[in-house]
Design a protein around this motif. Sequence first.
Motif, PDB file in Angstrom:
ATOM      1  N   LYS A 155       9.876  27.038  22.225  1.00 42.54           N
ATOM      2  CA  LYS A 155       9.632  25.912  23.134  1.00 42.54           C
ATOM      3  C   LYS A 155       9.760  26.319  24.587  1.00 42.54           C
ATOM      4  O   LYS A 155      10.515  27.214  24.936  1.00 42.54           O
ATOM      5  N   LYS A 162       9.006  25.205  19.160  1.00 43.16           N
ATOM      6  CA  LYS A 162       7.727  25.590  18.555  1.00 43.16           C
ATOM      7  C   LYS A 162       7.851  27.049  18.118  1.00 43.16           C
ATOM      8  O   LYS A 162       8.519  27.836  18.786  1.00 43.16           O
ATOM      9  N   GLN A 291       1.504  28.498  12.679  1.00 43.89           N
ATOM     10  CA  GLN A 291       2.395  27.859  13.662  1.00 43.89           C
ATOM     11  C   GLN A 291       3.035  26.612  13.083  1.00 43.89           C
ATOM     12  O   GLN A 291       2.445  25.909  12.242  1.00 43.89           O
ATOM     13  N   TRP A 293       5.647  23.235  14.919  1.00 43.80           N
ATOM     14  CA  TRP A 293       6.330  22.697  16.108  1.00 43.80           C
ATOM     15  C   TRP A 293       6.781  21.271  15.845  1.00 43.80           C
ATOM     16  O   TRP A 293       6.366  20.626  14.879  1.00 43.80           O
TER      17      TRP A 293
END
Length: 301
Positions: A155, A162, A291, A293
């Motif tokens: 992040k 994230k 990914q 997040w």
Amino acid sequence: MTPGNSGASTPEDDDPFGYLYADGQANGAQPPSGGYGYPNSVNRVRAVGQRQYGQVPQQQGAYGQPSAHYAAPETLPGGAPARQQPQGGGGRGRGPNTKGLLIGAIAVVAAVVIGIGVAMIGDDSGKKDDNQAGGATPAVTQSAEPTPTEKAGEKAPGELPKIDAKALRVENGANLASDVQGADASGGVYVSGLNTPGAQVTWNVDGIPEDGDYTLFAHYSTAGEDQAMTLTVNGKVYGSKLPVKNYRHAADGDFAKGWTTTYVYPTLNKGTNTITVSCQDGDKCNILLDQMWLKKGQVTR
């Protein structure tokens, strides 16, 4: 008396030098001995200041003292008005106020100097503004190069965490790869091999600000039929499967065209949490994951 000769006794005929002429001698003129030379002539000798013509005799007083018979013109009827004498010490009249004039002159000069100084300062200020407006000040631009935090998939300040695939803990047959194009993670790296039973990825999340509902997003690719995997939060299996469907309608095996995003709404604790995506019995796990997040609350994007 005969015409043309009124006699030698009249004042206008009293010639003091008549005895010098023949006619004067014929008329009996004699050298002066107190008169003008003619018999019975008028003796006009007077002491200085004593001849008067109907005026009041003036008496001479002591020097510096006024005469008893003198009257100032302004005291007589119709006389000139009295002249006001300026008052001053020591019997001397006061001249112009030179001190006041000098102060006034200094004040005028000071005002002019101050005015010129203000005008010059204003002019300089204007020039500075012109220079600033016309100068080509280089614009401050930000580099497009991501920060180290962004590169690691973590992040940015003020945002929730994230993570990229290469920062996840990969276990039980899962591995990292970068052959398929389209991954958003740094370097195009993604997790492959999740379709093996027991394979999983784990994310230890730090920095959750408070207890509550959050949205977990996952970026992945699939092709062919829809997939579904098991989500575990802090050791507890989430109430439903993580939906990893083929929203892009990519053809079977065409993972480059299947990249998309899914989300669920887990409840997290303040501080540190553990999130695991795994392939359990009955799951369909043929996906590529790059990914994950978080966002606070239940949102869709």
